[in-house]
Design an enzyme around this catalytic site. Structure first.
Site, mmCIF file in Angstrom:
data_model
loop_
_atom_site.group_PDB
_atom_site.id
_atom_site.type_symbol
_atom_site.label_atom_id
_atom_site.label_comp_id
_atom_site.label_asym_id
_atom_site.label_seq_id
_atom_site.Cartn_x
_atom_site.Cartn_y
_atom_site.Cartn_z
ATOM 1 C CB CYS A 19 -4.339 -12.884 -1.888
ATOM 2 S SG CYS A 19 -6.127 -13.069 -2.076
ATOM 3 C CG PHE B 9 -11.610 -6.613 -6.115
ATOM 4 C CD1 PHE B 9 -12.740 -7.405 -6.237
ATOM 5 C CD2 PHE B 9 -10.826 -6.398 -7.238
ATOM 6 C CE1 PHE B 9 -13.072 -7.994 -7.464
ATOM 7 C CE2 PHE B 9 -11.149 -6.972 -8.461
ATOM 8 C CZ PHE B 9 -12.289 -7.767 -8.571
ATOM 9 C CG ASP C 178 -5.981 -6.138 -2.724
ATOM 10 O OD1 ASP C 178 -5.520 -7.286 -2.859
ATOM 11 O OD2 ASP C 178 -6.140 -5.600 -1.607
ATOM 12 C CG ASP D 96 -15.476 -4.610 -1.458
ATOM 13 O OD1 ASP D 96 -14.265 -4.907 -1.490
ATOM 14 O OD2 ASP D 96 -16.359 -5.388 -1.052
ATOM 15 N NE ARG E 52 -2.710 -1.596 3.477
ATOM 16 C CZ ARG E 52 -3.189 -2.803 3.797
ATOM 17 N NH1 ARG E 52 -3.993 -3.433 2.971
ATOM 18 N NH2 ARG E 52 -2.866 -3.377 4.931
#
Length: 401
Positions: free
Chosen positions: A342, A231, A302, A253, A215
């Site tokens: 991720c 996201f 993300d 989101d 970040r």
């Protein structure tokens, strides 16, 4: 089991099995095991032997789990309270050397040689996630040790909340559980940005600490920029962009709860006029933005893990290709794309290949600025492949010339 540290029996590997274990891994799978001694108790400690009776180490066993043995030690000797306390001390000492410990992951399971348990620290609150039957029996001991050690470092803990509610516990034959109530709304500061963290109902343990320095890495690109954060969850990348001097930031989101929390976090930082949030499905919104002619200086992707097993990798690749393709089309010529995965099963090579395919499909050229992984408080243990899961790229996106 009356004795927490009692060795309940012996597990023996098949001939030729345990290759990952022998190269430094931490797990033994059900199809690698030849025999269990009669006294073995699920959740208990066992000695692991190779097919020829060679001692391999001590671990937890659970015959209901595909990951049947999780290794605790490679050495002969007693597992006792002092052994566990030393593992906890080592984990804390490592964080003191490598990260900002005001909020961080203090114990990261196998990568800290305490398999199956994750403990995050948010200011003065600990959040515990226990995922394996064997370590569950040691959970209270680990937490007590952690509180004592942190107090010695001048970081007293006011509360501990359990978030052992992941579905994977059911694969271990365990119930999903959450902790008892106390004031679990915690304010933390990371990279100069303030957040309210919902440790009770937020995703995972309440906040994604693994992206801490990623970040921060996008900050220099966002000064004066128009930024799209997809996201966004509770707004962490969006707020880092805002505090770095972005002219405008849109965070998106699909979770209304997350968007409400992100909006609250923007107000907490005095950024509500610069950083705004929208509740929408990113896959639906990106084509709409493209159709309306929108362009951004910086686009951040993300997403949650699109795959949590090898069986769904094909569909995950399609998902990553689609959002990266759409994201690139929304970046101004010479602008920037930050993109990540991720999912452990989306390995670095496959993720890189997928991004490259997306770029070719939309006739964009990528100039790599950085490649990063997770924050050091989520250490990557070589030979324990599952500990490397976060891949993070920053590119400049240029039209084909």
């Amino acid at each position: 089991m009356t004795n927490l540290f009692k060795i309940t029996g012996t597990v023996t590997l098949k001939k030729g099995a345990g290759r990952q274990l022998k190269s430094g891994g931490m797990w033994v799978y059900d199809n690698e095991i030849d025999t269990f001694s009669e006294t073995v108790e699920d959740g208990g400690l066992i000695e692991l032997h190779d097919f020829d009776d060679y001692f391999m180490g001590i671990g937890f066993v659970n015959r209901r789990s595909k990951i049947t043995v999780r290794m605790l030690s490679r050495h002969e000797g007693e597992i006792n309270e002092e052994f566990i306390k030393q593992r906890v001390k080592d984990a804390v000492s490592y964080r003191m050397d490598t990260v900002d410990t005001s909020s961080c992951r203090l114990i990261f399971g196998e990568a800290d040689f305490l398999p199956g348990i994750v403990i995050d620290k948010f200011s003065d609150v600990l959040v515990v996630e226990s995922l394996a039957l064997g370590i569950d029996r040691f959970k209270q001991l680990i937490v007590d040790d952690l509180k004592e050690i942190l107090k010695e470092y001048g970081m007293p803990i006011r509360g501990v909340y359990e978030r052992s509610d992941a579905k994977v516990r059911q694969l271990e034959g365990m119930e999903r559980v959450k902790g008892e109530e106390f004031d679990t709304k915690v304010m933390i500061t990371e990279n100069g940005v303030k957040y309210y963290v919902d440790v009770k109902d937020g995703q995972k343990t309440g906040f994604f600490l693994d992206q801490k320095y990623n970040r921060r890495a996008i900050g220099g690109l966002c000064k004066g920029a128009k930024v799209l954060d997809c996201f966004t969850h509770t707004g962490s990348f969006a707020l880092n962009a805002g505090i770095s001097g972005a002219s405008s930031v849109l965070g998106v989101d699909a979770s209304e709860l997350a968007v409400n929390q992100a909006t609250e976090n923007a107000k907490l930082n005095g950024l509500e006029d610069i950083v705004r949030f929208k509740c929408a499905d990113v896959f639906d919104l990106l084509p709409q933005l493209e159709k309306s002619g929108e362009k951004f200086d910086v686009v951040i992707l993300d997403p949650p893990a699109f795959t949590k097993s090898r069986n769904s990798i094909k569909n995950a690749v399609k998902g990553y290709r689609e959002i990266n393709l759409r994201g690139m089309k929304l970046v101004k010529d010479g602008g920037y794309l930050a993109t990540c995965s991720c999912s452990h099963f989306m390995d670095p090579e496959l993720f890189t290949k997928t991004i490259g395919e997306a770029a070719r499909n939309v006739h964009k050229r990528l100039r790599q600025i950085e490649y990063r992984t997770q924050s050091p408080d989520h250490p990557i243990l070589w030979s324990a492949d599952e500990s490397l899961y976060l891949k993070f790229y920053i590119f400049q996106v240029v039209d084909e010339k």
